[in-house]
Design a protein around this motif. Structure first.
Motif, mmCIF file in Angstrom:
data_model
loop_
_atom_site.group_PDB
_atom_site.id
_atom_site.type_symbol
_atom_site.label_atom_id
_atom_site.label_comp_id
_atom_site.label_asym_id
_atom_site.label_seq_id
_atom_site.Cartn_x
_atom_site.Cartn_y
_atom_site.Cartn_z
ATOM 1 N N PRO A 1 0.808 -1.217 0.000
ATOM 2 C CA PRO A 1 0.000 0.000 0.000
ATOM 3 C C PRO A 1 0.848 1.277 0.000
ATOM 4 C CG PRO A 1 -0.087 -1.099 2.137
ATOM 5 C CD PRO A 1 0.601 -2.027 1.204
ATOM 6 N N ASN B 1 2.731 -15.685 6.871
ATOM 7 C CA ASN B 1 1.477 -16.427 6.773
ATOM 8 C C ASN B 1 0.510 -15.758 5.794
ATOM 9 O OD1 ASN B 1 -0.625 -18.238 7.451
ATOM 10 N ND2 ASN B 1 -1.441 -16.712 8.893
ATOM 11 N N TYR B 2 0.400 -14.439 5.901
ATOM 12 C CA TYR B 2 -0.506 -13.709 5.001
ATOM 13 C C TYR B 2 -0.014 -13.845 3.556
ATOM 14 C CZ TYR B 2 -3.228 -9.807 3.067
ATOM 15 O OH TYR B 2 -4.081 -9.033 2.328
ATOM 16 N N LYS C 1 -6.914 -15.772 -8.822
ATOM 17 C CA LYS C 1 -7.334 -14.602 -9.597
ATOM 18 C C LYS C 1 -6.709 -14.649 -10.990
ATOM 19 C CE LYS C 1 -7.634 -11.225 -5.763
ATOM 20 N NZ LYS C 1 -8.900 -10.486 -5.714
ATOM 21 N N ASN D 1 -0.743 -17.268 2.118
ATOM 22 C CA ASN D 1 -2.160 -17.398 1.760
ATOM 23 C C ASN D 1 -2.525 -16.588 0.518
ATOM 24 O OD1 ASN D 1 -4.050 -18.967 3.726
ATOM 25 N ND2 ASN D 1 -2.381 -18.111 4.959
ATOM 26 N N MET D 2 -1.927 -15.407 0.414
ATOM 27 C CA MET D 2 -2.251 -14.559 -0.737
ATOM 28 C C MET D 2 -1.712 -15.130 -2.048
ATOM 29 S SD MET D 2 -4.306 -12.318 0.237
ATOM 30 C CE MET D 2 -4.855 -13.284 1.641
ATOM 31 N N ILE E 1 6.685 -5.325 7.895
ATOM 32 C CA ILE E 1 5.586 -4.576 8.530
ATOM 33 C C ILE E 1 4.335 -4.545 7.654
ATOM 34 C CG2 ILE E 1 6.970 -3.107 10.045
ATOM 35 C CD1 ILE E 1 6.560 -0.851 7.963
ATOM 36 N N HIS E 2 4.470 -4.850 6.385
ATOM 37 C CA HIS E 2 3.294 -4.791 5.514
ATOM 38 C C HIS E 2 2.558 -6.126 5.408
ATOM 39 C CE1 HIS E 2 4.261 -0.749 4.394
ATOM 40 N NE2 HIS E 2 5.503 -1.113 4.183
ATOM 41 N N ALA E 3 3.267 -7.216 5.592
ATOM 42 C CA ALA E 3 2.623 -8.521 5.456
ATOM 43 C C ALA E 3 3.462 -9.595 6.135
ATOM 44 C CB ALA E 3 2.457 -8.870 3.981
ATOM 45 N N SER E 4 2.800 -10.440 6.921
ATOM 46 C CA SER E 4 3.507 -11.546 7.569
ATOM 47 C C SER E 4 3.704 -12.665 6.549
ATOM 48 C CB SER E 4 2.677 -12.073 8.735
ATOM 49 O OG SER E 4 1.502 -12.685 8.218
ATOM 50 N N VAL F 1 -4.559 -17.076 -3.254
ATOM 51 C CA VAL F 1 -5.679 -16.209 -3.661
ATOM 52 C C VAL F 1 -5.364 -15.527 -4.997
ATOM 53 C CG1 VAL F 1 -6.977 -14.124 -3.047
ATOM 54 C CG2 VAL F 1 -6.460 -15.833 -1.287
ATOM 55 N N TYR F 2 -4.119 -15.061 -5.123
ATOM 56 C CA TYR F 2 -3.769 -14.330 -6.351
ATOM 57 C C TYR F 2 -3.514 -15.284 -7.519
ATOM 58 C CZ TYR F 2 -4.330 -9.823 -4.318
ATOM 59 O OH TYR F 2 -4.912 -8.717 -3.757
#
Ligand SMILES: Cc1cc2nc3c(=O)[nH]c(=O)nc-3n(C[C@H](O)[C@H](O)[C@H](O)COP(=O)(O)OP(=O)(O)OC[C@H]3O[C@@H](n4cnc5c(N)ncnc54)[C@H](O)[C@@H]3O)c2cc1C
Lengths: 262, 792
Positions: A177, A245-246, A257, A249-250, A240-243, A253-254
């Protein structure tokens, strides 16, 4: 910024000759100049590659797309020929940074720099790219070696990058972001014979081919086949923007997509 | 002439700014100037053991290198807190010395300890790299929750506690809580923000060795106050030998209220080296050393009846002051925060208790809204939580607790003169199509998305006043404002204001009100500000005070002009004053066609000799000229209020929050220029939404700012915002003749709880702290899925 000598060679040979352990090549300067301004890097010689005409341009011939190293992201983004041949690659370029960055930054600079969150490296890997330098040709998978690390030798200059045209492809990026670099980016490319490459950027020290996702999609090109792939967060970047784990998982998801958009 | 107040007059300043003709501090260059580079601590907390400048002094182009030792030897004073706050036990607050250059200890990353002055910027930088400093690194205190148990970072300041302040009555609150059906409890953090003005701080100092005058061009929101502090506390020069000029300033948002180390150091050093000095902050320096905003941890409790009436409220907050207490640092989390924490509601009993602590981080001070965003966030989150727990609609619970009569004596301090909160909320409800939300939510769900709606009603107290009250509360100065209105002999008007414009468009708004008062075309009116050598003393711009205080000083000075003009016109027209009416710039004799324009009167006032039939137009006792000044000290704060409603759509797969709709209905009393007011609301909303969704200043355990660039500090961008849907209601302020209330901070005050209430609504009541970043929201979505599948 510390003082330096500026050179504008007319051809690759001269550029290579000018280079030393204390020099840097200047393409778009989008990485090099800020790091010089911040005092993170100092060079004795700055060798501008932008004056070398033959390093720039886009050529589509049959199943091969060849992009010159100093071609700017904006040119890649708006190339009509490329949009026809590999629309996902033009779209990737359109999603880099902001207009100023796209008007200056180059594909050669991007892959030579090999930022772990850069977009192009994933395209190179997914599209079976060959990186042509003034000495040799290198396969994308062996070109990207680690964080800001490539197999380029000192003084070696990227001249062009050749991509294989896939039958279907798509790139999906979760932008940071703040910087809008990739938190993760997933490049899915499907070739004749149903072979699929899935390349990931942002997740590790540099872009890589995800074997499990590639295999699963080669067998069954559907979002449901992604569900069954396990992506471990081990070894995945965390900041700091994404762990980790996140991010892990992404990736799934991506990837979905991207498959949906193919 | 039609009234200009209320009309969409195009901004007079646009041509200058849009064509690159603005003149900012960094645009100023003085012959023979030197360049300053500050050497700053790379450590959050350390003792300075030794500074070795010997090698650096020999570096090319170096003029001098000055350290904390030098400045201490010259007895130059440091930075101060502008408000003295007393603790609940009656003791005075504790503030550490904050020397302009640290001598013994550094207390945050970026704390300056030496300055290099050189012939060029590059030479200054090269030399700065050669200065060797030995530090003894100490453990940094950065965890706000644990600050009071940590090492004391300043000698003599126990528990790192500046004060432990109470406003309200604990006993009454206890009684109210004893009667409650239900107690709602909430723990929240108010995330730390970096103001990020587009123009970095800068100063250019010109010392004249002959006149011994220092001229300091600087990026300041209040040049007079900077001069006062630099003179009275810094001892840099007497006020009459110090001129402070704040030319065009590219945004402040509170971060440029303070006088900073660099202005004091460069002013003092310029005198020492007898050369001009220029310093311009790099963006990293702005991140590290501009005062930051917010940074609270709050535990709040609301006592309610089962049918949703509020009985009492507790607010227990720890506020981070950073390493030092600065000008508004101590008042922001107390008088600007505590009273507003009960919101727009009738609250029979309440208290706010604030412990302000020092940490090894950049100083925290006023940032757009200053205290009121933190207060509004607290009350509006807990009111929503009460609505959820009691099963009452969020609009209904608010309506139930609004005051219905004005003036309304708010629980903790304020006597609110005017307002109509019911009308505002009804209008917002209608404009946002609140009733259509259910259908929109269904539609989102059909696409696998979550949708939430959030409501906030707020009031704020701005235009801090009157002086006797604020001084009683601990303010070191009176908070009036001054104006001087000068007619030229040929009829144009120059107005000097003590307010300062750094994005507020005073050139336009102030000219509009003066044009109406004087009946002079707006083109003939110029507004002058920002220079202590021009015009009278002023208090500057912050706290949405410019129009409600500074603007009224202009109105009052204009009224004096009109009155004097009338006396002159009467003499010229050979009638008595009460036979004359003044309107549209003309003095007209009643029931006749005899008249004089104010321009003619001005001309006559400067040439009071024999003219035509009149011997002298000056009445006995009146002096020549047409110049008047006024100091306005309002009877009270002004109390804007409003209702905002937001809708978000969340992608549960990624946690991405899309702000889909935003409706803001504000009551700013009389609106002088709707274009400017809408711009102020937009800007405030952008910053408030930034706080809710993206911005977060983070330090690591060692006190390094890990969000010290735009690669990591997430400024919101245009694509984070929907089209803003703005509406206005109007109840006029009764404490000033225009009926105006402040509008500059409203958006930043209302947006954070509005957006967060919507996010939490979408998450089925699951609470998260700001900023609502994708990962945090994604985790809440996963939890929600888990509970839903367990329930099924
Ligand atoms: C604000 C901002 C946002 C950005 N956002 C993104 C983003 O979203 N996604 C993304 O992928 N990137 C992003 N970038 C990076 C940018 O797109 C450039 O690709 C990158 O900065 C490097 O390209 P350049 O042409 O500017 O290279 P330069 O800065 O000129 O050079 C970089 C390095 O590459 C070497 N080099 C350059 N050309 C050659 C060559 N032909 N042969 C050998 N070595 C060479 C240089 O020696 C130098 O070491 C962003 C950059 C900025 C400043």
């Amino acid at each position: 910024m510390k003082t330096f000598d500026y050179h504008s060679p007319k051809d690759v040979k001269e550029a290579s000759k000018l280079s030393s352990s204390k020099s840097v090549f200047l393409a778009g300067g989008m990485t090099t100049i800020p790091s010089m301004k911040l005092g993170l890097a100092t060079y004795k010689d700055v060798i501008n590659l932008k004056g070398i005409k033959k390093l720039s341009g886009i050529k589509v011939s049959g199943k091969i797309v060849k992009i010159g190293a100093t071609t700017q992201h904006a040119e890649v983004a708006k190339s009509k020929e490329l949009k026809k041949a590999i629309p996902s690659l033009a779209a990737l370029a359109e999603g880099i940074g902001d207009p100023q960055v796209r008007n200056r930054g180059t594909i050669g600079g991007s892959i030579a720099n090999n930022d772990p969150a850069a977009d192009y490296p994933s395209a190179c890997i997914a599209l079976n790219a060959v990186i042509h330098t003034n000495n040799r040709s290198i396969n994308a998978e062996t070109f990207f070696k680690g964080m800001y690390e490539t197999s380029l030798k000192s003084g070696e200059i990227i001249e062009s990058i050749e991509f294989e045209v896939p039958s279907k492809s798509n790139y999906q990026k979760l932008p940071n972001p703040a910087s809008r670099y990739a938190v993760i980016g997933v490049y899915v490319a499907r070739f004749k014979g149903d072979n699929v490459n899935v390349a990931i950027t942002g997740a590790k020290s540099c872009a890589y081919l995800d074997k499990n996702l590639s295999d699963a999609l080669s067998k069954d090109f559907s979002t449901s086949s992604i569900n069954n792939v396990n992506i471990s967060s081990k070894g995945i970047n965390s900041d700091i923007h994404a762990s980790a784990n996140y991010r892990a998982n992404m990736i799934k998801v991506y990837a979905k997509k991207a498959v949906e958009a193919c | 002439m039609a009234s200009l107040v209320g009309s969409r007059v195009e901004r007079k300043e646009d041509k200058r700014f849009l064509t690159g003709k603005g003149r900012y501090t960094a645009d100023i260059n003085i012959v023979n100037q030197t360049y300053a580079i500050f050497i700053r601590s790379p450590h959050a907390r350390a003792k300075i053991k030794k500074i070795d400048t010997s090698k650096a002094l020999k570096s090319s182009g170096v003029v001098d290198i000055l350290t904390g030792e030098h400045i201490a030897k010259d007895k130059i004073g440091g930075l101060i807190a502008g408000w003295a706050i007393r603790s609940e036990d009656g003791s005075e607050m504790k503030c550490p010395a904050n020397p302009p250059l640290a001598k013994d200890n550094v207390n945050f990353v970026g704390d300056p300890l030496a300055v290099v002055l050189a012939e060029s910027l590059d030479e200054a930088k090269e030399a700065a790299d050669l200065v060797k400093i030995d530090y003894k690194i100490l453990e940094a205190v950065t965890n706000l929750e644990k600050t009071m148990e940590s090492d004391a970072i300043h000698d003599g300041i126990d528990k790192n506690l500046c004060y432990d302040w109470l406003l309200g009555d604990r006993q009454k609150v206890k009684e109210a809580f004893d009667k409650a059906d239900k107690i709602i409890k909430l723990d929240i953090t108010n995330n730390r923000l970096i103001p990020n003005a587009m123009e970095p701080r800068a100063c250019v100092i010109d010392y004249n060795t002959a006149s011994e005058e220092i001229t300091c061009y600087t990026t300041s929101q209040n040049p007079h106050l900077s001069r006062l502090i630099m003179s009275a506390f810094g001892g840099v020069a007497p006020e009459n030998k110090l001129r402070v000029v704040a030319p065009d300033v590219g945004g402040g948002f509170g971060s440029k209220i303070n006088l900073y180390n660099e202005e004091i150091v460069c002013s003092w050093a310029s005198k020492k080296i007898e050369r001009p000095i220029k310093w311009v902050a790099e963006r990293t320096e702005s991140f590290l050393t501009d005062t930051h905003g917010r940074d609270h941890i709050t535990h709040a409790e609301l006592a309610v009846t089962n049918d949703g009436k509020f009985l009492g409220f507790k607010n227990e907050t720890i506020a981070n002051l950073g390493a030092y207490a600065r000008v508004f640092g101590t008042v922001t989390p107390t008088y600007l925060f505590g009273p507003c924490a009960t919101g727009v509601y009738v609250m029979p009993a309440a208290y706010s208790n604030v412990k302000a602590v020092y940490t090894n981080t950049a100083p925290v001070d006023a940032y757009r809204g200053a205290g009121r965003p933190e207060a509004t966030y607290t009350i509006e989150r807990i009111v929503d939580k009460a609505a959820i727990e009691l099963g009452i609609d969020p609009i209904e619970i608010r309506m139930k607790n609004f005051p219905t009569e004005f003036p309304f004596k708010q629980t903790l301090v304020h006597q609110i003169d005017s307002g109509d909160y019911v009308a505002g909320l009804n209008k917002a409800k209608e404009m946002s199509d609140y009733d259509g939300f259910v259908a929109r939510k269904k539609e989102s769900e059909s696409r696998g998305k979550l949708r939430g709606i959030g409501v906030t009603t707020y009031f704020e107290a701005c235009g801090i006043a009157p002086s006797p009250v604020v001084m009683m509360l601990g303010c070191g100065v009176g908070l009036w404002e001054s104006a001087e209105v000068r007619f030229n002999p040929t009829g144009q008007v120059t107005i000097y204001t003590g307010s300062h414009s750094h994005g507020q468009s005073h050139q336009t708004t102030f000219a509009q009100i003066a044009a109406d008062e004087l009946g002079v075309p707006i083109e003939n009116i110029d507004i002058v500000h920002g220079d202590t050598d021009k015009g009278t003393f002023g208090m500057g711009t912050y706290g949405s005070r410019s129009l409600t205080v500074g603007g009224i000083a202009i109105v009052n000075a204009c009224k004096k002009i009109v009155a004097k003009g009338k006396r002159i016109a009467a003499k010229m027209l050979e009638v008595s004053e009460d036979e004359i009416d003044f309107s549209n710039g003309e003095y007209v004799v009643a029931k006749s066609n005899k008249k004089k324009t104010i321009g003619e009167v001005a001309f006559a006032s400067y040439l009071p000799g024999v003219r035509d039939e009149v011997k002298s137009p000056l009445p006995e006792g009146d002096e020549p000229g047409l110049i008047e000044s006024s100091f306005f000290d309002p009877a009270n704060f002004s109390f804007p209020a409003g209702s905002h409603i937001a809708e978000v759509e969340i992608d549960p797969e990624t946690g991405n929050v899309k702000l889909d709709k935003y409706t803001a209905v504000d009551d700013f009393g009389t609106i002088v220029n709707p274009i400017i007011v809408e711009g102020q609301v937009h800007g405030g909303l952008a910053q408030g939404i930034g706080q809710a969704l993206t911005e977060n200043a983070q330090y690591d355990d060692t006190g390094q700012l890990i969000t010290a660039s735009y690669m990591d500090y997430t400024m919101p961008r245009a694509d984070n915002f929907p089209e803003f849907n703005l509406g206005f209601t109007c109840t006029k302020a009764t404490t000033n003749p225009l009926g105006v209330k402040g509008c500059g901070e409203a958006g930043a005050i209302a947006a954070p709880p509005t957006v967060m209430n919507a996010v939490i609504n979408a998450l089925g009541g699951r609470e998260i702290d700001m900023p609502a970043t994708a990962e945090k929201v994604w985790e809440a979505c996963n939890e929600m899925k888990k509970t839903n599948s367990e329930a099924a």
